[in-house]
Design a protein around this motif. Structure first.
Motif, PDB file in Angstrom:
ATOM      1  N   SER A  80      62.222  52.208  28.929  1.00 26.26           N
ATOM      2  CA  SER A  80      62.361  52.557  27.969  1.00 26.26           C
ATOM      3  C   SER A  80      62.138  54.204  27.731  1.00 26.26           C
ATOM      4  O   SER A  80      61.304  54.890  28.882  1.00 26.26           O
ATOM      5  CB  SER A  80      61.095  52.190  26.708  1.00 26.26           C
ATOM      6  N   VAL A  81      61.873  55.183  27.058  1.00 24.93           N
ATOM      7  CA  VAL A  81      61.701  56.424  27.055  1.00 24.93           C
ATOM      8  C   VAL A  81      59.981  56.243  27.550  1.00 24.93           C
ATOM      9  O   VAL A  81      59.836  57.416  28.432  1.00 24.93           O
ATOM     10  CB  VAL A  81      62.425  57.167  26.137  1.00 24.93           C
ATOM     11  N   GLN A  82      59.074  55.698  27.307  1.00 24.17           N
ATOM     12  CA  GLN A  82      57.836  55.375  27.152  1.00 24.17           C
ATOM     13  C   GLN A  82      57.333  54.887  28.322  1.00 24.17           C
ATOM     14  O   GLN A  82      56.384  55.717  28.676  1.00 24.17           O
ATOM     15  CB  GLN A  82      57.713  54.360  26.158  1.00 24.17           C
ATOM     16  N   VAL A 109      63.266  58.693  21.927  1.00 24.91           N
ATOM     17  CA  VAL A 109      63.429  57.395  22.177  1.00 24.91           C
ATOM     18  C   VAL A 109      63.605  56.438  22.651  1.00 24.91           C
ATOM     19  O   VAL A 109      65.174  57.804  22.272  1.00 24.91           O
ATOM     20  CB  VAL A 109      62.505  57.449  20.633  1.00 24.91           C
ATOM     21  N   GLY A 110      64.025  55.964  22.397  1.00 23.88           N
ATOM     22  CA  GLY A 110      64.860  54.228  23.185  1.00 23.88           C
ATOM     23  C   GLY A 110      64.933  53.766  24.145  1.00 23.88           C
ATOM     24  O   GLY A 110      63.661  53.932  25.002  1.00 23.88           O
ATOM     25  N   ALA A 117      66.976  56.194  34.465  1.00 23.32           N
ATOM     26  CA  ALA A 117      64.903  56.407  34.515  1.00 23.32           C
ATOM     27  C   ALA A 117      64.638  56.878  36.176  1.00 23.32           C
ATOM     28  O   ALA A 117      64.631  57.805  36.140  1.00 23.32           O
ATOM     29  CB  ALA A 117      64.756  55.299  33.518  1.00 23.32           C
ATOM     30  N   THR A 118      64.749  56.446  36.608  1.00 21.42           N
ATOM     31  CA  THR A 118      64.931  56.185  38.578  1.00 21.42           C
ATOM     32  C   THR A 118      65.564  57.871  39.051  1.00 21.42           C
ATOM     33  O   THR A 118      64.739  58.192  39.301  1.00 21.42           O
ATOM     34  CB  THR A 118      65.438  55.291  38.701  1.00 21.42           C
ATOM     35  N   GLN A 119      66.106  57.733  38.154  1.00 22.69           N
ATOM     36  CA  GLN A 119      66.713  59.628  38.716  1.00 22.69           C
ATOM     37  C   GLN A 119      66.443  60.843  37.877  1.00 22.69           C
ATOM     38  O   GLN A 119      66.113  61.254  39.143  1.00 22.69           O
ATOM     39  CB  GLN A 119      68.871  59.635  38.033  1.00 22.69           C
ATOM     40  N   ARG A 190      74.095  53.417  26.800  1.00 22.94           N
ATOM     41  CA  ARG A 190      72.922  52.171  26.453  1.00 22.94           C
ATOM     42  C   ARG A 190      72.137  51.898  27.803  1.00 22.94           C
ATOM     43  O   ARG A 190      73.008  51.396  28.411  1.00 22.94           O
ATOM     44  CB  ARG A 190      73.422  51.321  25.760  1.00 22.94           C
ATOM     45  N   GLY A 191      70.808  52.004  27.831  1.00 21.84           N
ATOM     46  CA  GLY A 191      69.755  50.679  28.709  1.00 21.84           C
ATOM     47  C   GLY A 191      69.728  49.627  27.683  1.00 21.84           C
ATOM     48  O   GLY A 191      69.764  49.121  26.901  1.00 21.84           O
TER      49      GLY A 191
END
Length: 191
Positions: A80-82, A109-110, A117-119, A190-191
């Motif tokens: 998640s972006v959070q 968000v999303g 995310a890791t990049q 899409r994640g």
């Protein structure tokens, strides 16, 4: 009993695979941490010891949070972006305690893929590691929409243009005041 033994073996195999993946993806930082701790043990200068301890905390936080991204990604299939914001905020707080101004801003968000995310987190860490000795200020701004757009503004002395070799599509500029701007745009899937 045979089924219970097989289930236990499969669980241990999966745990080992995850730990091996975590170790492989943070191997450089683990080595850096070892070197910093060895130098910390040798130093007798209190100011240098505080500086090294701050660096140990910054690198240790990255290892912890990067491994958390791997673990969460394996469990949920996405980040998640959070969750990414929590990683960046913890790192930013420790950088601020270290003595450099650091702020994270994320709009959107999303879900992100684990790779996205890791990049983002790896780019942030690469900037921090490059500038560890001279970092004065760092702002990371991320906009999550149709694309994942990452922008970092850095006040430090080491040139960041060399990061383009590690991060395809990375753009780098430096203004007349010496501020460096690093940007990267990742395709949003899409994640």
């Amino acid at each position: 009993m045979e089924n219970a033994q097989r289930a236990r073996w499969l669980k241990l195999t999966e745990e080992n695979r995850l730990y091996d993946m975590m170790e492989a993806q943070t191997a450089r930082q683990i080595a850096m941490l070892r070197d910093l701790l060895a130098e910390l043990q040798k130093t007798e200068e209190p100011d240098r010891a505080r500086r090294l301890l701050g660096q140990v905390i910054i690198i240790g936080t990255y290892i912890k949070r990067r491994n958390n991204l791997i673990f969460v990604g394996e469990q949920r299939g996405a980040i998640s972006v959070q969750e990414l914001l929590l990683c960046l905020n913890e790192s930013s707080e420790n950088i601020s305690v270290y003595g450099a101004d650091c702020k994270t801003i994320i709009k959107g968000v999303g879900q992100l893929t684990v790779e996205q995310a890791t990049q983002v987190y790896d780019l942030f860490e690469a900037v921090v590691e490059t500038e560890l000795e001279s970092l004065r200020a760092l702002l990371i701004s991320i906009e999550v929409g149709k694309w994942v757009e990452v922008a970092l503004c850095v006040s430090a002395t080491e040139p960041l243009c060399g990061l383009r070799a590690r991060f395809p599509g990375l753009e780098w500029e430096q203004d007349e005041d010496g501020l460096q701007y690093v940007t990267q745009k990742l395709e949003r899937s899409r994640g």
